[in-house]
Design a protein around this motif. Structure first.
Motif, PDB file in Angstrom:
ATOM      1  N   ARG A   1      -5.786   7.683  -7.106  1.00 62.89           N
ATOM      2  CA  ARG A   1      -7.328   6.871  -6.827  1.00 62.89           C
ATOM      3  C   ARG A   1      -7.160   5.325  -7.063  1.00 62.89           C
ATOM      4  O   ARG A   1      -7.737   4.586  -6.343  1.00 62.89           O
ATOM      5  CB  ARG A   1      -8.227   7.491  -7.679  1.00 62.89           C
TER       6      ARG A   1
ATOM      7  N   GLN B   1      -4.655   3.419  -6.603  1.00 63.16           N
ATOM      8  CA  GLN B   1      -3.876   2.743  -5.497  1.00 63.16           C
ATOM      9  C   GLN B   1      -4.665   2.366  -4.498  1.00 63.16           C
ATOM     10  O   GLN B   1      -4.728   1.298  -3.894  1.00 63.16           O
ATOM     11  CB  GLN B   1      -2.804   3.839  -4.966  1.00 63.16           C
ATOM     12  N   SER B   2      -5.940   3.279  -4.296  1.00 64.32           N
ATOM     13  CA  SER B   2      -6.660   2.846  -2.971  1.00 64.32           C
ATOM     14  C   SER B   2      -7.771   1.986  -3.508  1.00 64.32           C
ATOM     15  O   SER B   2      -8.306   0.861  -2.863  1.00 64.32           O
ATOM     16  CB  SER B   2      -7.480   4.079  -2.598  1.00 64.32           C
ATOM     17  N   GLU B   3      -8.258   1.823  -4.903  1.00 66.13           N
ATOM     18  CA  GLU B   3      -9.392   1.092  -5.524  1.00 66.13           C
ATOM     19  C   GLU B   3      -8.660  -0.288  -5.822  1.00 66.13           C
ATOM     20  O   GLU B   3      -9.432  -1.326  -5.525  1.00 66.13           O
ATOM     21  CB  GLU B   3      -9.644   1.875  -6.784  1.00 66.13           C
TER      22      GLU B   3
ATOM     23  N   GLY C   1       0.861  -1.259   0.023  1.00 65.03           N
ATOM     24  CA  GLY C   1       0.120  -0.003  -0.109  1.00 65.03           C
ATOM     25  C   GLY C   1       0.828   1.387  -0.023  1.00 65.03           C
ATOM     26  O   GLY C   1       0.346   2.297  -0.090  1.00 65.03           O
TER      27      GLY C   1
ATOM     28  N   ASP D   1      -5.727  -1.699  -4.146  1.00 66.07           N
ATOM     29  CA  ASP D   1      -4.659  -1.971  -3.294  1.00 66.07           C
ATOM     30  C   ASP D   1      -3.260  -2.179  -3.906  1.00 66.07           C
ATOM     31  O   ASP D   1      -2.651  -3.254  -3.626  1.00 66.07           O
ATOM     32  CB  ASP D   1      -5.239  -3.200  -2.657  1.00 66.07           C
TER      33      ASP D   1
END
Length: 356
Positions: free
Chosen positions: A205, A207-209, A46, A211
């Motif tokens: 965006r 990266q969060s979506e 992450g 992982d």
């Protein structure tokens, strides 16, 4: 980024030397280009690790070795504890599915004879287990939508898109196999400034979506700070300083990092007029003839006799005081000194000639 997060990628003692040869019939090795000469870092799940440095310092060579486009001369690259430099065949193919790359030039990295649908769907041909054949077209359309492109343009060719749109296509291709790590080699350096921010926000965006963990390579310090959790500064094949974005940008301890930061343009005229400017003398040494000891000493105003004799270790300098302070991060300098940059820096000075 929590320190307890799992280390997904560990790089230790990474070296890449390119041999220099002479002769036609009987080729003889007469030296080597030491492109990468001992790089160590850890990427956690992450996390975004930014790598910055001048052109020719070895950033892109590190990127190519991480995805096994180049075989290292020495060292190890461990993905979830397994050294992938020793893998081949099916084992290497399986690892490559989880470590993908976004290239610098969004046009030459795309095949001009293939449609966008074929380009993004090509990873499914190489890894057929990633998606059933009947669903691949649907997956490609979904990826186009995810990166902000019209799914109806699936049959268009790369030349029919702008530079920013082509980079989005490259990002979609990198996401096709749902990797855990993406190595981004200067993904916005060929784009307009306004488009750069769009692509950076997109990657943030995604990266969060999805992982994702990023190794983000660039020479633009402001972009690296915006997207990175930690930053490593490279010089002549080695990382000379590494720490969090606050530690590197506001409290750099290595002279080279301080010089880089002092060269960053400041939009505020008043702050610019009272800013310290560190001007380095001389050129970057050739990677075929690395200076002894500290490789930055030929351009460093702090250089002493010790710098020519001892190679500095990338570690927390013991003489910097507070072990919990922002200056307590790894720096490869015998005379590391904490300097507070903050958002602006006072004064404009030209530093003295470096000690030979």
């Amino acid at each position: 980024m929590a320190e307890e997060a799992e280390a997904i990628l560990e790089v230790g003692g990474l070296v890449k030397h390119y041999p220099l040869t002479q002769g036609v019939l009987f080729r003889k090795e007469v030296g080597s280009v030491r492109a990468v000469d001992g790089v160590d870092f850890t990427l956690r799940r992450g996390e975004t690790l930014g790598i910055v440095g001048e052109s020719g310092c070895g950033k892109s060579t590190v990127a190519r070795m991480l995805v096994n486009l180049e075989r290292p001369t020495a060292g190890a690259i461990r993905y979830k504890g397994e050294d992938i430099t020793r893998l081949s065949g099916r084992a290497l193919k399986a690892v490559r599915r989880n470590i993908q790359m976004v290239f610098q030039d969004p046009y030459t990295s795309l095949n001009p004879r293939m449609t966008v649908g074929d380009i993004i769907g090509e990873p499914y041909e190489i890894h057929p287990e990633a998606a059933p054949r009947g669903e691949r077209r649907k997956r490609v359309r979904e990826l186009l939508d995810v990166v902000g492109l019209n799914p109806e343009h699936i049959n268009r060719y790369p030349h029919q898109f702008s530079g920013g749109q082509r980079q989005r296509i490259g990002i979609a291709r990198g996401l096709a196999l749902r990797p855990e790590v993406i190595v981004a080699d200067e993904p916005v350096s060929a784009l307009d400034v306004s488009v750069q921010s769009q692509v950076i926000n997109l990657m943030d965006r995604l990266q969060s979506e999805f992982d994702l963990s990023y190794v983000f390579i660039a020479h633009d310090l402001s972009i690296v700070r915006h997207i990175s959790d930690r930053v490593g500064v490279m010089y002549l094949g080695r990382i000379v300083e590494i720490g969090t974005d606050t530690e590197i940008y506001d409290h750099p301890t290595h002279p080279y990092t301080q010089a880089l930061l002092s060269a960053v343009p400041v939009p505020d005229p008043e702050a610019r007029a009272h800013r310290e400017r560190i001007i380095l003398t001389g050129d970057v040494p050739s990677p075929t003839n690395i200076p002894s000891g500290c490789r930055f000493r030929t351009r460093c105003w702090k250089a002493r006799e010790r710098c020519a004799q001892e190679v500095p270790t990338l570690a927390v300098p013991l003489h910097l005081g507070d072990p919990a302070g922002p200056a307590a991060h790894d720096s490869a300098c015998h005379f590391a000194e904490a300097v507070s940059f903050g958002r602006s820096a006072p004064g404009q000075t030209v530093l003295p000639e470096p000690t030979p």
